[in-house]
Write a protein that holds these residues in place. Structure first.
Motif: not given
Lengths: 402, 402
Positions: A226, A260, A263-264, A267, A270-271, A284, A291, A304, B266-267, B270-275, B277
């Motif tokens: 990713l 975004k 968060n990416q 992400a 995490l990947d 978190r 949000h 953030y 899960h990554a 987290l890449d989703t908006y809003p993320p 968890f």
């Protein structure tokens, strides 16, 4: 008994800022000269709140290069320190053959003493290496009379240090060349461009140090598919969008892309295999709080971003900062009233409505956040003209008062 | 006074298993008939530990379709329930024209009463909808004499329910057709294929329900560019690798891919908006513990996977299960010795070396994990032959004993 001037150290003191990326740098395509897998973009924070101060002295009597960081002598032979020293000396020698050299060339053969301090605690978890290397390179350059493009040198100390070489909004263009000559920082807009923009560093009470960013990003490059996709296919478009949002001072666009991209980046951590975690449960909660706050107002007033640690950096605008600080106070109440919860730029007190509290609807978490540093965008590195501020004494050793 | 047989409900009771994906399903390309953005693969867990039991009764006297879930009457008009009822009745009518119909066709016009219970607490946080819809579809099919491919019907109740229609190792092929006729579950290998494989469900003490998977995955499809890349470019290769690892009983390959795919899922959250968890600090401690455990032995003996919640599901082999359970006991000590910490398949006690404890090197976290369910791979849905086990009485209402 007056000293012989050649035995008196020549000394320069400069300061440099911290920067906080809104399009994140994560992953190197060349580890030795630090070339990134993608471009990045940051806001330079104001040095009134967060800065590194560095004094470099050189003297014919110094027998070896030495460095003191935050009061402790460190190993001068670290490869990245050596890269910066070597590069600056090389540029100075090159300049010697140019017309306007005002520097005594003998200085280039002298050993240097370097002393560097941060005005913020390491516990704040802010990446001090960016400010540190930017300050080192800037100070060495002043001492040796090197001018012109220096971000390329700072980059070789710590990648993100190149962005601390400028004030305001700064992009690090990844470049294409193998020698890294086009992998440089450039100012997008100066700090005066968007005076309403405000920054809050929420220092999260972390249990311990996570995976360091140098080893972490290398593992990500090696294992996260990713990250590769992000670097190749996502970031280029985001750089354009971010530059456009900043130029237009479009806070909602700036804020959403900032969130975004944070968060990416996490992400892709995490990947990574094994996975890397920098966000904790407090991080978190801050994300959810932001949000819900924005959702309550039906517009994006606060953003953030998180680097390689649990601390949140909040971007907002002048007219929302006092309410948002009060929201943070409410949902992360401090237990000790003694300590100062809000440091830095003053923030007027505010009250928050029950409506807003209910909309956020979280249980307050005591002690989740240690303190807030309130700041804004600021200028790039500066020369400290007051010689009383030198960190080294005339003996070339750190002053005791530090 | 003997009842008129036409007034006695016709009744069937079946059971169906939970499944835990090792290649994750996240995201629909069609929300109505539930078509996924990528194929997925799961292990069906043994029903001795985790199952849903469903009784369906039909009777000419029933005035409306009704459903009771875990003792509480629920709305029968939920669209997904209606989809399953409609589809099974359609297949039964179609079958009526075929040669071997043994079913009284009048039954198809009767209303049904459905009663369904899980043998595990909802608090276990296991996706009960997969077992629930699999059981409903299987039981309805038995009642109405429908045979053949049913995963396509279960899929329309809850996507992952299609994988609970088979035992052992099951893939859900995403298919290509718009009508979903080729989006089906298939058994890769039966549960007898890999008898050494063991499963531990670590039930994490969660504070509250997170974002539901239905709305969560929809937001991911709409906002995460990493999810699209994962579905299009990563999962196809991983499906092949996973099937190969299972066929060869290559635990290290199976385990590493399981962990990587859980992390990548899960990554994308987290890449989703809003993320979104789902992992909390306890989940992350389990992840770190597993990596350090494997690292200590220099081989991958244990794998974790996490669905839309903080609970860890651990895959390991028979010969490592007792030590690993002891490791979990050590690093997540229970405070109440009264409650049963280990449920399900017995696990011999074991001691762990100081070497291992030091290698893991974490502070024990009391109460982080509520309990462990010890289980293994198991068979698909079964008919319950013992009529004492019907959940509905001869009056067509839930038995009071439940």
């Amino acid at each position: 008994m007056p000293e012989d001037s050649t035995h008196t150290p020549t000394m320069v003191t400069c300061t440099a800022p911290v920067n906080i990326a809104v399009i994140k740098y994560w992953g190197k395509r060349d580890k030795d000269i630090i070339l990134p897998v993608n471009s990045s973009l940051s806001v330079t924070l104001h040095q009134d709140q967060l800065k590194t101060t560095t004094t470099v002295a050189c003297c014919r009597d110094f027998v070896e290069d030495r460095i003191w960081l935050n009061g402790k002598e460190e190993d001068i032979n670290q490869p990245r320190l050596q890269s910066c020293l070597r590069e600056i000396r090389r540029l100075a020698r090159k300049r010697r053959s140019d017309e306007y050299s005002t520097v005594d060339v003998s200085v280039l053969s002298y050993k240097v003493h370097i002393c560097s301090n941060n005005n913020f605690p390491t516990a704040a978890g802010l990446a001090s290496s960016a400010a540190g290397y930017a300050c080192l390179v800037y100070t060495l350059a002043k001492l040796f009379g090197v001018e012109g493009e220096l971000s390329c040198v700072a980059r070789q100390g710590s990648g993100s240090a190149c962005r601390s070489m400028y004030g305001g909004f700064v992009q690090w263009k990844m470049g294409e060349r193998e020698d890294g000559k086009d992998s440089l920082a450039e100012q997008v807009e100066p700090e005066t461009h968007w005076p309403e923009l405000r920054v809050l560093v929420l220092v999260v009470s972390a249990d311990k140090k996570a995976v360091g960013s140098t080893s972490g990003m290398q593992t990500s490059v090696e294992t996260s598919c990713l990250l590769k996709y992000r670097a190749d296919s996502v970031v280029p478009g985001r750089m354009d969008e971010m530059i456009s949002a900043i130029r237009k001072r479009d806070f909602a666009a700036f804020a959403e892309l900032t969130m975004k991209d944070s968060n990416q980046f996490h992400a892709t951590c995490l990947d990574t295999y094994p996975p890397i975690f920098y966000l904790n449960d407090v991080s978190r909660r801050v994300i959810n709080l932001v949000h819900r706050y924005n959702c309550h107002y039906g517009e994006t007033r606060v953003a953030y971003t998180f680097d390689a640690g649990p601390n949140a950096v909040i971007y907002t605008l002048q007219n929302h900062v006092s309410e948002f600080v009060q929201v943070v106070r409410h949902f992360f109440p401090t237990t000790s009233n003694g300590g100062q919860f809000l440091k830095g730029l003053p923030v007027p007190s505010a009250t928050i409505s029950d409506d807003l509290k209910n909309a956020i609807g979280m249980e307050p978490l005591p002690k989740g956040i240690s303190y807030i540093i309130s700041t804004k965008a600021g200028p790039g590195p500066c020369v400290e003209e007051d010689s009383n501020h030198h960190l080294l004494g005339s003996d070339g050793l750190p002053k005791k008062t530090v």
